[in-house]
Design an enzyme around this catalytic site. Structure first.
Site, short mmCIF file in Angstrom:
data_model
loop_
_atom_site.label_atom_id
_atom_site.label_comp_id
_atom_site.label_asym_id
_atom_site.label_seq_id
_atom_site.Cartn_x
_atom_site.Cartn_y
_atom_site.Cartn_z
N ASN A 66 80.87 13.16 48.17
CA ASN A 66 81.92 12.07 48.71
C ASN A 66 83.46 12.16 47.76
OD1 ASN A 66 81.91 9.82 46.32
ND2 ASN A 66 79.97 10.62 46.14
N LYS A 94 75.79 2.53 36.36
CA LYS A 94 77.32 2.27 36.31
C LYS A 94 78.40 2.16 37.16
CE LYS A 94 79.75 6.50 38.50
NZ LYS A 94 79.65 7.91 38.57
N LYS A 98 82.71 0.14 38.51
CA LYS A 98 84.17 0.34 38.65
C LYS A 98 84.68 -0.75 37.54
CE LYS A 98 83.17 4.10 41.60
NZ LYS A 98 82.98 5.66 40.40
N ASP A 157 83.57 3.36 34.85
CA ASP A 157 84.46 3.99 35.50
C ASP A 157 85.46 3.89 36.17
OD1 ASP A 157 85.09 6.52 36.83
OD2 ASP A 157 83.35 6.61 38.36
N GLU A 159 84.06 6.48 31.89
CA GLU A 159 84.28 7.89 32.55
C GLU A 159 86.11 7.81 33.12
OE1 GLU A 159 83.01 9.61 36.40
OE2 GLU A 159 81.47 8.14 35.77
N GLU A 183 85.08 15.57 36.81
CA GLU A 183 84.18 15.43 38.13
C GLU A 183 85.16 15.94 39.35
OE1 GLU A 183 84.59 11.76 40.09
OE2 GLU A 183 83.40 11.32 38.72
N ASP A 231 80.97 19.79 39.44
CA ASP A 231 80.37 18.83 40.77
C ASP A 231 80.31 20.54 41.55
OD1 ASP A 231 79.03 18.76 43.06
OD2 ASP A 231 80.22 16.30 43.28
N HIS A 263 78.66 15.06 38.68
CA HIS A 263 78.84 14.11 39.37
C HIS A 263 78.24 14.68 41.36
CE1 HIS A 263 81.54 13.08 42.70
NE2 HIS A 263 82.03 12.03 43.03
N GLU A 300 74.09 12.24 38.81
CA GLU A 300 74.49 11.15 39.18
C GLU A 300 73.76 10.52 40.35
OE1 GLU A 300 78.10 8.88 40.22
OE2 GLU A 300 78.56 11.36 40.63
#
Length: 388
Positions: free
Chosen positions: A53, A180, A182, A211, A237, A264, A291, A321, A340
């Site tokens: 994503n 985690k 945001k 993050d 992050e 990532e 990733d 990620h 993750e």
């Protein structure tokens, strides 16, 4: 043997969520199938791959450049000495006539196809990919037990502190020990309130990551850092833009205890090496999140591991990620620090094969051929639709 055809399709993974930088209301990904002329159990061997994503589908790049190179190549040029598909040779074919640097979106397109090629290769050998990787690129023995953390805590319309707590608690109830959320998409005061709400539900042995998705410049990131160091966080992050190595260094030099995580959105081993050289990160306490699905695939990921090893970065400090099974196989086969996971988002492409459960923050990899996509029934159905 030869590749008969390559199919690809764009799929929506839209959701009414946002991080500090983007919303996911129009998010897509690419799913690809590499169909071979080899047959196992009465069916052609097919490898599947898709991107993580956050970067959108890359169908046009695959159709215009990378798939024609694969299907137009001399079939023998894609095989190793055993007569099976060699993802390394296929990677060289896909990247022929491409200038160095400027990694952008092409790294995602190649990453999708690379994943499908590795899936096909392991299926041709009738073994899990992690087993193949441990034998050829690891220490010879895979560790099927992989630590995973639950990623979520996005900003969502109408979702208050209690909604955030309920979401994160649901992950803890499913066996995760680290969750985690945001930050950076609201004021510092609001984010502090949200962090404190999240921390209030944690018990012994449980931890919280935050993050910022590269939202801050160095000054803003450091201001957040001063507030974050009041809390016992697992990591902070993407405090700055992924290519702002000077900004990352400023945050790293200002912190006293909170670990940092980033990477990532870096897509080559050269960029990864520059981060390690100039970002001020500590290989004893910080984490790298490259990733493979976004960064030219496993072939390039192996180069990244080798480029950073002399700089003090052990595989155990890599926690990719993306939340996909490809990275789980890499973690199990090459001894990465974990992976993750998206327990509820971006389905059916995230998550684990049916029957795999999180226990004490870890999952045990099942013994499925290839990457194991066919073991996840909802994902297997979508993959099969590509062949209809």
């Amino acid at each position: 043997m030869r590749i008969v055809e390559v199919r690809e399709r764009t799929f929506p993974i839209a959701s009414q969520i946002r991080n500090a930088f983007i919303d996911f209301s129009q998010m897509t990904l690419s799913l690809a199938a590499v169909v071979t002329d080899e047959v196992r159990d009465g069916r052609p061997v097919v490898g599947f791959g898709f991107n993580s994503n956050g970067r959108y589908g890359q169908g046009s790049l695959m159709r215009e450049r990378f798939v024609p190179r694969l299907t137009g190549a001399d079939p023998e040029s894609l095989l190793d000495d055993t007569g099976l598909i060699d993802p390394h040779r296929a990677w060289d074919v896909m990247m022929s006539n491409e200038k160095p640097g400027g990694h952008g979106e092409r790294s995602v397109a190649v990453g999708v196809l690379d994943m499908a090629l590795w899936d096909a290769r392991a299926k041709l050998e009738e073994r899990p990919l992690y087993d193949l990787l441990a034998e050829r690129h690891g220490d010879g023995s895979a560790d099927r037990r992989v630590w995973v953390y639950a990623a979520g805590g996005y900003y969502h319309p109408g979702k208050g502190d209690q909604g955030l707590k309920d979401e994160l608690q649901s992950y803890l109830d499913r066996g995760y020990t680290t969750v985690k959320m945001k930050i950076g998409g609201a004021t510092l005061a609001e984010d502090r309130r949200r962090i404190e709400a999240a921390l209030s539900i944690l018990g012994p042995g449980q931890s919280l990551m935050v993050d910022a998705n590269g939202r801050f410049d160095a000054e803003e990131a450091t201001a957040y850092l001063r507030a974050l160091e009041e809390y016992d966080l697992h990591w902070y992050e993407e405090a700055t833009d992924p290519l702002d190595y000077e900004g990352t260094r400023a945050v790293a030099e200002a912190r006293t205890r909170v670990p940092l995580a980033t990477g990532e959105n870096l897509f080559s081993h050269q960029d990864a090496r520059n981060l390690a050289l100039y970002g001020g990160l500590d290989p004893e306490r910080d984490y790298l999140q490259f990733d493979c699905a976004l960064s030219y695939g496993l072939v390039e990921y192996l180069r990244t591991l080798e480029a950073l090893r002399p700089l003090g970065w052990a595989p155990s400090r890599f926690v990719p990620h993306g939340g996909h099974q490809m990275s789980l196989n890499i973690a199990a086969g090459l001894g990465l620090g974990g992976n993750e996971s998206y327990p509820d988002l971006f389905q059916p492409f995230g998550g684990f094969p049916d029957g795999v459960r999180v226990e004490d923050g870890c999952i045990t990899m099942p013994e499925l051929p290839g990457i194991g996509f066919e073991g996840k029934s909802d994902l297997a159905e979508v993959c099969a639709s590509l062949l209809e």
